[in-house]
Design an enzyme around this catalytic site. Structure first.
Site, PDB file in Angstrom:
ATOM      1  N   GLU A   1       0.848  -1.197   0.000  1.00  0.00           N
ATOM      2  CA  GLU A   1       0.000   0.000   0.000  1.00  0.00           C
ATOM      3  C   GLU A   1       0.886   1.249   0.000  1.00  0.00           C
ATOM      4  O   GLU A   1       1.778   1.391   0.826  1.00  0.00           O
ATOM      5  CB  GLU A   1      -0.910   0.013   1.234  1.00  0.00           C
ATOM      6  CG  GLU A   1      -1.896  -1.144   1.290  1.00  0.00           C
ATOM      7  CD  GLU A   1      -2.985  -1.103   0.224  1.00  0.00           C
ATOM      8  OE1 GLU A   1      -3.136  -0.053  -0.437  1.00  0.00           O
ATOM      9  OE2 GLU A   1      -3.688  -2.115   0.059  1.00  0.00           O
TER      10      GLU A   1
ATOM     11  N   CYS B   1      -7.121  -1.286   8.687  1.00  0.00           N
ATOM     12  CA  CYS B   1      -5.819  -1.327   8.011  1.00  0.00           C
ATOM     13  C   CYS B   1      -5.408   0.087   7.601  1.00  0.00           C
ATOM     14  O   CYS B   1      -4.319   0.558   7.940  1.00  0.00           O
ATOM     15  CB  CYS B   1      -5.891  -2.217   6.775  1.00  0.00           C
ATOM     16  SG  CYS B   1      -6.070  -3.959   7.175  1.00  0.00           S
TER      17      CYS B   1
END
Length: 210
Positions: free
Chosen positions: A85, A149
């Site tokens: 990410e 998250c």
């Protein structure tokens, strides 16, 4: 404390929803067995899927260990690859956590920037890990999903001034085992550390010449 060692903190999440065993914590435990080599002091921590716990735990880990890098690992039911990410987002947290809570402000840090990028070039990490022939597919994403998250990643990026990373893993057996995921995390974090070293060297060289 041995100052020549570099400290890395890696977190995985505890169970939530249909994820009675959270692949992220299994992967992190496998990584702990493998280690990151003798030069690196690795500390791992399991994070409950609760906004308020994350808000107190992330700063605690940073203060306790003063890590060079913090890597958070989470599971995504939609992921089929190990996903790096690039950024964390501040707004849009409406999903209730394990204690049926969500922040009133629906954001991580009131007044914080909308989006914070990691100092690590995830495309570069992805290319390097893929080239190493690991046998685990790695990809890059710009959307960590606006749940715990993403919330953890943004909070960590904000507090560590970008010296954080987030890795999403698929559920166990879809298609990778815990051991596969542990090996992938080891390779990914080693490449991240290499990139950080190169960035430091560049800065030192520039300081030399000025």
């Amino acid at each position: 404390m041995d100052n020549s060692k570099r400290t890395v903190v890696v977190t995985g999440f505890g169970p939530f929803g249909e994820h009675r065993v959270n692949a992220s914590w299994v992967a992190v435990q496998e990584l702990k067995k493998l280690g990151l080599g003798g030069e690196v002091d690795l500390h791992v921590s399991e994070v409950p899927v609760e906004y308020q716990t994350v808000q107190s735990l992330v700063p605690t880990l940073l203060k306790k260990y003063h890590p060079l890098l913090v890597v958070h690992v989470g599971v995504s039911g939609m992921a089929t690859t190990v996903t790096l990410e690039k950024c964390g987002r501040n707004h849009g947290y409406k999903g209730l956590d394990n204690s049926s809570f969500c922040p009133d402000s629906q954001c991580c840090i009131v007044g914080g920037p909308d989006c914070i990028n990691s100092v690590i070039d995830m495309e570069s990490v992805c290319k390097r890990v893929t080239a190493s022939g690991l046998g685990v597919a790695v990809s890059v994403s710009k959307d960590a999903g606006r749940y715990l998250c993403d919330f953890t990643y943004y909070t960590s990026l904000y507090l560590s001034r970008g010296r954080s990373a987030f890795v999403h893993v698929p559920p166990l057996g879809k298609p990778y085992s815990g051991e596969d995921l542990g090996r992938a995390l080891q390779a990914i974090i080693q490449k991240m550390l290499e990139l950080l070293d190169q960035a430091e060297e560049k800065i030192h060289c520039q300081q030399h010449f000025h």
